[in-house]
Write an enzyme that holds these catalytic residues in place. Sequence first.
Site, PDB file in Angstrom:
ATOM      1  N   GLU A   6       5.242 -15.574  46.721  1.00 10.73           N
ATOM      2  CA  GLU A   6       4.467 -15.613  45.417  1.00 10.73           C
ATOM      3  C   GLU A   6       3.145 -16.705  46.156  1.00 10.73           C
ATOM      4  O   GLU A   6       3.379 -18.009  46.183  1.00 10.73           O
ATOM      5  CB  GLU A   6       4.862 -16.028  44.149  1.00 10.73           C
ATOM      6  CG  GLU A   6       5.991 -14.975  43.873  1.00 10.73           C
ATOM      7  CD  GLU A   6       6.464 -15.340  42.324  1.00 10.73           C
ATOM      8  OE1 GLU A   6       7.304 -14.417  41.736  1.00 10.73           O
ATOM      9  OE2 GLU A   6       6.222 -16.342  41.739  1.00 10.73           O
ATOM     10  N   ASP A  23       1.319 -23.716  33.279  1.00  8.36           N
ATOM     11  CA  ASP A  23       1.868 -24.481  34.557  1.00  8.36           C
ATOM     12  C   ASP A  23       1.901 -26.016  34.143  1.00  8.36           C
ATOM     13  O   ASP A  23       1.220 -26.457  33.213  1.00  8.36           O
ATOM     14  CB  ASP A  23       0.842 -24.417  35.623  1.00  8.36           C
ATOM     15  CG  ASP A  23       1.163 -23.144  36.341  1.00  8.36           C
ATOM     16  OD1 ASP A  23       2.220 -22.740  36.735  1.00  8.36           O
ATOM     17  OD2 ASP A  23       0.193 -22.286  36.298  1.00  8.36           O
ATOM     18  N   TYR A  28       9.999 -10.874  36.357  1.00 12.12           N
ATOM     19  CA  TYR A  28       9.969 -12.432  36.510  1.00 12.12           C
ATOM     20  C   TYR A  28      10.622 -13.043  35.298  1.00 12.12           C
ATOM     21  O   TYR A  28       9.975 -12.962  34.262  1.00 12.12           O
ATOM     22  CB  TYR A  28       8.602 -12.822  36.895  1.00 12.12           C
ATOM     23  CG  TYR A  28       8.647 -14.160  37.286  1.00 12.12           C
ATOM     24  CD1 TYR A  28       9.068 -15.349  36.463  1.00 12.12           C
ATOM     25  CD2 TYR A  28       7.740 -14.756  38.323  1.00 12.12           C
ATOM     26  CE1 TYR A  28       9.115 -16.551  36.942  1.00 12.12           C
ATOM     27  CE2 TYR A  28       7.643 -15.986  38.645  1.00 12.12           C
ATOM     28  CZ  TYR A  28       8.084 -17.075  37.889  1.00 12.12           C
ATOM     29  OH  TYR A  28       8.071 -18.508  38.298  1.00 12.12           O
TER      30      TYR A  28
END
Lengths: 272, 405
Positions: free
Chosen positions: A49, A60, A175
């Site tokens: 990735e 994040d 995911y």
Amino acid sequence: MSRIAATFEHLRQQGRRALIPFLTAGFPDLEHTVPLMHTLVEHGADIIELGVPCSDPMADGPVIQRASEQAIACGMTLRRAIDSVAQFRWTNTHTPVVLMGYANPIEAMGYPTFIARAQDAGVDGVLTVDYPPQECTEFAAALAAAEIDPIFLLAPTSTETRLREVAAAGRGYLYYVSLVGVTGAATLDTAAVAARIPAIRAATGLPVAVGFGVRDAASAQKIGAAADGVIIGSRLIEILEAASDAPEMHRAAGEFLGSLRTALDQPHGAAQ
Amino acid sequence: MNRTTGNSPFSQPDEHGHFGRFGGVFVSETLIAALSELTDAWRAARDDETFWAAFQHEMAHYVGRPSPIYHARNWSQQLGGAQIYLKREDLNHTGSHKVNNCIGQALLARRMGKTRIIAETGAGQHGVATASVAARYGLPCVVYMGAEDVRRQASNVYRMKLLGAEVRAVESGSRTLKDALNEAMRDWVTNIADTFYIIGTVAGPHPYPQMVRDFQSIIGHECREQMVKLAGRQPDEIIACVGGGSNAIGIFHPYLDEANVRLTGVEAAGKGLHTPFHAAALGCGRAGVLHGNRTMLLQDANGQIMEAHSVSAGLDYPGVGPEHAWLQETGRVQYVAASDDEALAAFHALTRAEGILPALESSHALAHAARIAPTLPKDAIVLVNLSGRGDKDMHTVAEYGGLQL
């Protein structure tokens, strides 16, 4: 069959799990992105990735935020990240590469241009964190038409209905975000993750990869016992950050990935 | 009275939060469930008379509403044209329109059983309003503020602490409002079960732009009644400043269907639209995705968000509420810009003419009023939303004039 599907099929036949490292493109600088991708493959990565840095990485944690800021300061852009994949493909045509990032750089480029360039470069999948399926139906369809897998996230908070919607929209793999929080958080509950996987499997034929809180061989192994793939991002970036020079960075990244590979390839019962 | 108009061409957003091509829910999957829960709770509250009764009670007794409209006769005379009226949101408790929305969202938080409040703030006005409301309802409160803003707005940081809030300085990115918003989102994603995120403007993912608008629409609804009593008719033009755009949407929205009322939003032109130092997302930006919605954004060629600039910290945001982007596209509202210099000039002019110190944000709206009033006949009526008071800006104004307080 797409390169991602073929990779998971091959691993399934061998009874192995996919090891999926995440690397921020342009971190620590422009010149090391492609060599680091090769290092990761040499030490056991099945899929890479490649993170496209964004000025506002809302999902994040601090480690990837820092890496993104540094990468942008080094001049990394979406265009250059795609070019890195093209360069990686000069010598590697078997390892799938997924571009992971946020919507705005793609919108700024214009998504038809983005998809055409990504296809030319040999990109296999695109995960856009702030494009949930219902907001990107055209984009996802255009990706699929270009034989690039649109990859979507599932969260511990996703309802059963939501799970089915996301599963129907996704390709390549799903995911699964292993925790309620941001990338790199230290609160991973591997048992809770394992308990959730069967419900996801019931809704999809796609492989399920797990990320967001995996930090070491032990947690990778526990996750690997339940999922088809393990994604490792923040911890890898920390290791790159800590290295004193380039050879040390490649060595440490390789050693770390190798330890995950070994743990993942042990018989599944061994983690207990 | 806070309901939006039913069959209006402007009865947006759609059920997924889209205002034309703008708005929506552009967030990571980790926030989807929380936003669905919030949307459901908001829909139920919106249809519940007892919820609005509680809101109105707080507006009357805690905030001090309705806020008056004041005819600025001296300033109008000096300008020599249209009559300028001011909607006095500066007289609200905590000093600006921000508190209207904070009360609404805090009531919703209590209704949902949430036990912890978070917020982002730039200049500190929304942070102070949130901290006040959190104290009022006995809820613990964390306010995220860019480290650069913490430094620039020390007295508001102290105010928030006095009110019992914890102020967390955000060191990432440009260390300003947009980064505070990112960090608040990260907190929310991590503490989703017990935490309510009070967003301060009409941005963010659906349902925030709609919900904040509905709470702030009390401003325009009051104006509709007050103007008739005071001037015998509705104004010819309404002017409001636009950062994220909550005070502007609040006064505009109840007037969207009144085709005879011209609506003008004023962005911050900073040091000039020809320089990189401004905050005119509508005037100079391009469409993109930030903070959960599609809207007009200041961004570079690669899609990275740029830092905004304005002498008023409250307008210092590189995006704008999605409904404004849509209202610009439909042509219903016109958007112009006023520079730092023009805003400061209007600040001084109103202060001396009327004895009212406007916030620097509101001074941008006043600057545009000062620009157009002389071109209009003496019986024309211009209504300006005086969204906040200027006491917080004393240091900035002094510094701008070369003084040190």
